[in-house]
Design a protein around this motif. Structure first.
Motif, PDB file in Angstrom:
ATOM      1  N   ALA B 284       0.824  -1.218   0.000  1.00 26.70           N
ATOM      2  CA  ALA B 284       0.000   0.000   0.000  1.00 26.70           C
ATOM      3  C   ALA B 284       0.857   1.265   0.000  1.00 26.70           C
ATOM      4  O   ALA B 284       0.325   2.373  -0.160  1.00 26.70           O
ATOM      5  N   ALA B 285       2.150   1.114   0.167  1.00 28.37           N
ATOM      6  CA  ALA B 285       3.032   2.282   0.309  1.00 28.37           C
ATOM      7  C   ALA B 285       2.889   3.223  -0.876  1.00 28.37           C
ATOM      8  O   ALA B 285       2.765   2.790  -2.018  1.00 28.37           O
ATOM      9  N   GLY B 286       2.881   4.534  -0.554  1.00 28.48           N
ATOM     10  CA  GLY B 286       2.833   5.529  -1.615  1.00 28.48           C
ATOM     11  C   GLY B 286       1.439   6.058  -1.911  1.00 28.48           C
ATOM     12  O   GLY B 286       1.291   7.054  -2.620  1.00 28.48           O
ATOM     13  N   ILE B 287       0.409   5.406  -1.363  1.00 29.13           N
ATOM     14  CA  ILE B 287      -0.952   5.908  -1.590  1.00 29.13           C
ATOM     15  C   ILE B 287      -1.127   7.228  -0.831  1.00 29.13           C
ATOM     16  O   ILE B 287      -0.876   7.308   0.375  1.00 29.13           O
ATOM     17  N   ARG B 288      -1.500   8.269  -1.564  1.00 27.26           N
ATOM     18  CA  ARG B 288      -1.618   9.605  -0.965  1.00 27.26           C
ATOM     19  C   ARG B 288      -2.846   9.698  -0.063  1.00 27.26           C
ATOM     20  O   ARG B 288      -3.899   9.156  -0.381  1.00 27.26           O
ATOM     21  N   ILE B 289      -2.705  10.363   1.077  1.00 23.67           N
ATOM     22  CA  ILE B 289      -3.819  10.515   2.011  1.00 23.67           C
ATOM     23  C   ILE B 289      -4.109  11.992   2.263  1.00 23.67           C
ATOM     24  O   ILE B 289      -3.238  12.847   2.085  1.00 23.67           O
ATOM     25  N   ASP B 290      -5.361  12.295   2.628  1.00 20.96           N
ATOM     26  CA  ASP B 290      -5.765  13.664   2.939  1.00 20.96           C
ATOM     27  C   ASP B 290      -5.935  13.875   4.436  1.00 20.96           C
ATOM     28  O   ASP B 290      -5.915  14.998   4.917  1.00 20.96           O
ATOM     29  N   GLN B 291      -6.178  12.792   5.157  1.00 20.58           N
ATOM     30  CA  GLN B 291      -6.461  12.912   6.589  1.00 20.58           C
ATOM     31  C   GLN B 291      -5.931  11.686   7.314  1.00 20.58           C
ATOM     32  O   GLN B 291      -5.999  10.566   6.792  1.00 20.58           O
ATOM     33  N   ALA B 292      -5.408  11.899   8.518  1.00 21.12           N
ATOM     34  CA  ALA B 292      -4.957  10.802   9.364  1.00 21.12           C
ATOM     35  C   ALA B 292      -5.770  10.843  10.654  1.00 21.12           C
ATOM     36  O   ALA B 292      -6.022  11.928  11.194  1.00 21.12           O
ATOM     37  N   LEU B 293      -6.206   9.678  11.107  1.00 20.67           N
ATOM     38  CA  LEU B 293      -7.026   9.613  12.323  1.00 20.67           C
ATOM     39  C   LEU B 293      -6.429   8.600  13.295  1.00 20.67           C
ATOM     40  O   LEU B 293      -6.289   7.417  12.971  1.00 20.67           O
ATOM     41  N   ILE B 294      -6.056   9.099  14.484  1.00 18.37           N
ATOM     42  CA  ILE B 294      -5.493   8.227  15.524  1.00 18.37           C
ATOM     43  C   ILE B 294      -6.424   8.280  16.730  1.00 18.37           C
ATOM     44  O   ILE B 294      -6.551   9.326  17.376  1.00 18.37           O
ATOM     45  N   GLY B 295      -7.094   7.153  17.006  1.00 22.60           N
ATOM     46  CA  GLY B 295      -8.038   7.123  18.120  1.00 22.60           C
ATOM     47  C   GLY B 295      -9.005   5.977  17.949  1.00 22.60           C
ATOM     48  O   GLY B 295      -8.636   4.939  17.405  1.00 22.60           O
ATOM     49  N   THR B 296     -10.229   6.133  18.434  1.00 21.39           N
ATOM     50  CA  THR B 296     -11.353   5.180  18.384  1.00 21.39           C
ATOM     51  C   THR B 296     -11.238   4.081  19.452  1.00 21.39           C
ATOM     52  O   THR B 296     -10.223   3.971  20.130  1.00 21.39           O
ATOM     53  N   CYS B 297     -12.284   3.251  19.539  1.00 16.70           N
ATOM     54  CA  CYS B 297     -12.306   2.179  20.543  1.00 16.70           C
ATOM     55  C   CYS B 297     -11.276   1.113  20.229  1.00 16.70           C
ATOM     56  O   CYS B 297     -10.951   0.293  21.085  1.00 16.70           O
ATOM     57  N   THR B 298     -10.736   1.116  19.005  1.00 14.73           N
ATOM     58  CA  THR B 298      -9.709   0.135  18.666  1.00 14.73           C
ATOM     59  C   THR B 298      -8.329   0.601  19.114  1.00 14.73           C
ATOM     60  O   THR B 298      -7.563  -0.158  19.698  1.00 14.73           O
ATOM     61  N   ASN B 299      -7.995   1.856  18.842  1.00 13.86           N
ATOM     62  CA  ASN B 299      -6.625   2.324  19.029  1.00 13.86           C
ATOM     63  C   ASN B 299      -6.526   3.726  19.620  1.00 13.86           C
ATOM     64  O   ASN B 299      -5.745   4.549  19.127  1.00 13.86           O
ATOM     65  N   GLY B 300      -7.291   4.008  20.658  1.00 16.15           N
ATOM     66  CA  GLY B 300      -7.221   5.333  21.275  1.00 16.15           C
ATOM     67  C   GLY B 300      -6.682   5.296  22.695  1.00 16.15           C
ATOM     68  O   GLY B 300      -6.860   6.230  23.468  1.00 16.15           O
ATOM     69  N   ARG B 301      -6.015   4.183  23.054  1.00 16.30           N
ATOM     70  CA  ARG B 301      -5.519   4.044  24.416  1.00 16.30           C
ATOM     71  C   ARG B 301      -4.132   4.670  24.569  1.00 16.30           C
ATOM     72  O   ARG B 301      -3.473   5.013  23.591  1.00 16.30           O
ATOM     73  N   LEU B 302      -3.681   4.764  25.817  1.00 20.64           N
ATOM     74  CA  LEU B 302      -2.405   5.422  26.101  1.00 20.64           C
ATOM     75  C   LEU B 302      -1.259   4.780  25.314  1.00 20.64           C
ATOM     76  O   LEU B 302      -0.411   5.473  24.748  1.00 20.64           O
ATOM     77  N   GLU B 303      -1.260   3.435  25.244  1.00 21.32           N
ATOM     78  CA  GLU B 303      -0.208   2.715  24.526  1.00 21.32           C
ATOM     79  C   GLU B 303      -0.187   3.115  23.050  1.00 21.32           C
ATOM     80  O   GLU B 303       0.883   3.200  22.429  1.00 21.32           O
ATOM     81  N   ASP B 304      -1.390   3.341  22.486  1.00 23.14           N
ATOM     82  CA  ASP B 304      -1.491   3.729  21.076  1.00 23.14           C
ATOM     83  C   ASP B 304      -0.964   5.153  20.874  1.00 23.14           C
ATOM     84  O   ASP B 304      -0.283   5.438  19.896  1.00 23.14           O
ATOM     85  N   ALA B 326      -9.092   7.826  23.838  1.00 27.11           N
ATOM     86  CA  ALA B 326     -10.320   7.041  23.973  1.00 27.11           C
ATOM     87  C   ALA B 326     -11.155   7.426  25.194  1.00 27.11           C
ATOM     88  O   ALA B 326     -12.353   7.164  25.230  1.00 27.11           O
ATOM     89  N   SER B 327     -10.511   8.033  26.190  1.00 33.12           N
ATOM     90  CA  SER B 327     -11.264   8.407  27.390  1.00 33.12           C
ATOM     91  C   SER B 327     -10.572   9.595  28.056  1.00 33.12           C
ATOM     92  O   SER B 327      -9.438   9.941  27.711  1.00 33.12           O
ATOM     93  N   TRP B 328     -11.263  10.170  29.026  1.00 35.79           N
ATOM     94  CA  TRP B 328     -10.661  11.276  29.771  1.00 35.79           C
ATOM     95  C   TRP B 328      -9.501  10.788  30.625  1.00 35.79           C
ATOM     96  O   TRP B 328      -8.555  11.528  30.854  1.00 35.79           O
ATOM     97  N   GLN B 329      -9.557   9.548  31.088  1.00 36.25           N
ATOM     98  CA  GLN B 329      -8.409   8.990  31.829  1.00 36.25           C
ATOM     99  C   GLN B 329      -7.194   8.906  30.924  1.00 36.25           C
ATOM    100  O   GLN B 329      -6.071   9.229  31.330  1.00 36.25           O
ATOM    101  N   VAL B 330      -7.421   8.470  29.672  1.00 35.23           N
ATOM    102  CA  VAL B 330      -6.324   8.392  28.706  1.00 35.23           C
ATOM    103  C   VAL B 330      -5.827   9.802  28.384  1.00 35.23           C
ATOM    104  O   VAL B 330      -4.618  10.042  28.321  1.00 35.23           O
ATOM    105  N   TYR B 331      -6.746  10.715  28.205  1.00 37.61           N
ATOM    106  CA  TYR B 331      -6.425  12.109  27.885  1.00 37.61           C
ATOM    107  C   TYR B 331      -5.498  12.687  28.967  1.00 37.61           C
ATOM    108  O   TYR B 331      -4.442  13.262  28.703  1.00 37.61           O
ATOM    109  N   ARG B 332      -5.915  12.484  30.221  1.00 43.58           N
ATOM    110  CA  ARG B 332      -5.150  13.030  31.357  1.00 43.58           C
ATOM    111  C   ARG B 332      -3.752  12.394  31.442  1.00 43.58           C
ATOM    112  O   ARG B 332      -2.751  13.086  31.630  1.00 43.58           O
ATOM    113  N   ALA B 333      -3.711  11.076  31.241  1.00 38.69           N
ATOM    114  CA  ALA B 333      -2.423  10.370  31.302  1.00 38.69           C
ATOM    115  C   ALA B 333      -1.510  10.842  30.174  1.00 38.69           C
ATOM    116  O   ALA B 333      -0.300  11.030  30.378  1.00 38.69           O
TER     117      ALA B 333
END
Lengths: 165, 415
Positions: B284-304, B326-333
């Protein structure tokens, strides 16, 4: 629930997901089933709602209804006039949502292979037989718990009867 | 012959011996819902019940459209708050907690051996804590509110066995996308999934949650991970009640066993418009993107967020980049670890915890022809609010690396 359904078959492919059956952007808008019906299959086949008639039968490949738990994806299809869905297989939440909406979801790969878009098809729930222009196909009976829900036209009317008695 | 985890959980609830294929009516320990609680409360009224049978088992967490982006959502939220007050529902989490699946776990509702259902398909997430948890429909939640119970078909179980050490550039999300690429989106339809193996045992709870969350994208009813010391340590001081871990017997019947060696895996991408449209990141390398999204119930935790920050530290993003803890606890951490500063310095937009743009209801909606590279779990056509847009899915590291270059990029380049 009627004991038998007859109608025109509308046939689609594999892995039809809940976002094309009922787009996520509408899921938190309050709608009547009739309003939901106007968006049924909107992102898959925009003509679906204009060609479907009451009692028609939806036919699909494997994993029909994969994705979200949104039950509008079942309610919208039913409100559009579809009486029964025949698929090679169903996504599990969709399978439950269809039954809980009082719409039989029948798994019968042989019938899916035989049916072509626009065929006249009859489904006899009591006998467990799907009749198509290319032959009859049997499907296993639902367990009593599921039949009871379908006979009450869905889970909520069924619960209502249970609570009032 | 022995019993599987799901056969045991349903058997304990039913009070008699059950096997896969049996239909049982049982009482779940918890029933979770989110913004759709407004619609559920309307359905609940149609049952004729005046009071929720077990209000203490009801959990409601607002997350889908928070804060309300429009009048109709605000009205929805108001209806939920008034229903909660009227019915005496104590486990209510308003707009200042975060995504339901993260909050549910953080708040200690997810525990080994519990039977949990929720009106959201990614309710499978709590399997990471050794619970049985499955997504159900809105009417089914209304039925449980009214009667306390629901019908279930006890599923067959398949095992997914993961062995090997995780390479530095790999994440549990890549593992999940690689699994789905092989077994496909219907690979676990109607089935219970049990994740096992050294690689699973080595994972933290947040990492395990990614696997259980993505089990929904395999068609699975649930995504159970056998509880161990990692689980028990996570639950210390957090568990809401006592619990009893439940395990499959060694001689139980598994309908399928699929093996993976994660040490040889490469980062994976799901191309539009299905999660099983698998590609390696090299493909998939090289495919141009307009927006990146990091979060959601899958990958919004502190480790992510740590993984993304590791790449974004000292670099600037080339495309619109949305970060959603993903949560205010994650936000604060994340704030305490200065991760938020890293994101701001990189030029990213930090949104409040919630589902955000993942389902296209608000925030970060795309225009026709645009491409988003997202850490979410779904890339269906129209998912992010525009049917002429494209969504690629990947890991937090892959999305962060791609935000820097403006095209899909192997995270190893910046590690």
């Amino acid at each position: 629930m009627k004991k038998a359904f007859s109608g025109t078959a509308w046939k689609y492919g594999d892995n039809i997901n809940t976002d094309v059956i009922f787009p996520g952007k509408y899921t938190y808008q309050k709608m009547t089933p009739e309003e939901m019906a106007q968006h049924a299959l909107e992102d898959l086949d925009p003509d679906f709602i204009s060609k479907v008639s009451a009692g028609d039968i939806l036919v699909a490949g494997k994993n029909f209804g994969m994705g979200s738990s949104r039950e509008q994806a079942a309610v919208a299809i039913k409100a559009a006039g579809i009486s029964v869905i025949i698929a090679r297989s169903f996504a599990r939440i969709y399978f439950r949502n269809a039954i809980n909406a009082g719409m039989p979801a029948i798994r019968c790969p042989e019938a899916v292979d035989a049916i072509q878009d626009g065929d006249s098809v009859t489904v006899d729930m009591a006998a467990g037989v799907i009749s198509t222009p290319r032959g009859d196909f049997r499907f296993p009976a639902y367990p009593p718990t599921v039949m009871e829900i379908l006979e009450h036209n869905g889970l909520i009317p069924f619960i209502k009867t249970k609570i009032s008695t | 012959m022995g019993k599987t985890f799901v056969e045991k959980v349903f058997g304990l609830k039913a009070g008699y011996d059950v096997s896969a294929g049996d239909i049982v009516s049982v009482e779940p320990d918890w029933v979770m819902s989110h913004d759709n609680a407004a619609a559920i409360s309307a359905t609940f009224r149609k049952t004729g019940a005046a009071k929720v049978r077990y209000p203490e088992r009801v959990v409601i967490i607002l997350d889908h459209e928070i804060p309300a982006p429009k009048e109709s959502s605000a009205t929805n939220h108001r209806e939920i708050r008034s229903f909660v007050a009227e019915q005496g529902i104590e486990h209510f989490f308003d707009i200042n907690f975060g995504i339901c699946h993260q909050v549910f776990v953080e708040e200690g509702f997810a525990m080994p051996g519990k039977l949990i259902v929720g009106s959201d398909s990614h309710t499978t997430t709590y399997g990471a804590l050794g619970a049985f948890s499955a997504g159900i429909g809105r009417s089914e939640v209304a039925a449980i509110w009214a009667t306390g119970e629901l019908w279930f078909q006890v599923p067959d179980t398949m095992q997914i066995v993961l062995q090997g050490r995780m390479p530095d550039f790999l994440s549990p999300k890549d593992v999940a996308l690689n699994i789905i690429g092989r077994i496909r989106a219907d690979g676990a339809d109607y089935r219970a999934v049990e994740f096992r193996g050294d690689a699973v045992a080595a994972m933290s709870i947040p990492d395990r949650m990614v696997l259980s969350n993505m089990a929904a994208e395999m068609g699975a009813k649930n995504g159970y991970i056998p509880p161990d010391d990692t689980t028990l340590n996570y639950l210390k001081g957090r568990a809401r009640s006592t619990f009893e871990p439940v395990f499959s017997d060694p001689d139980a019947c598994f309908v399928d066993v699929v093996n993976f060696d994660i040490s040889v895996m490469t980062p994976a991408v799901a191309r539009p418009h299905t999660v099983d449209n698998h590609a390696s990141i090299e493909e998939a390398a090289g495919i141009r993107i307009d927006q990146a999204l990091i979060g959601t119930c899958t990958n919004g935790r502190l480790e992510d967020l740590r993984a993304a920050a590791r790449i974004l530290k000292g670099r600037r993003v080339k495309v619109r980049t949305l970060v959603i803890p993903a949560s205010w606890q994650v936000y604060r951490a994340a704030m305490k670890e200065n991760l938020l500063e890293v994101f701001l310095d990189a030029g990213a937009v930090i949104l409040n915890p919630g589902c955000g743009p993942c389902l296209g209801a608000h925030q970060g909606v795309m225009a026709p022809g645009e491409v988003t590279f997202s850490t979410a779990n779904r890339n269906f056509k129209g998912r992010m609010g525009c049917r002429e847009a494209e969504i690629y899915l990947g890991s937090p590291m892959s999305v962060a690396a791609s935000a820097v270059t403006g095209e899909i990029t192997h995270p190893g380049r910046f590690l």
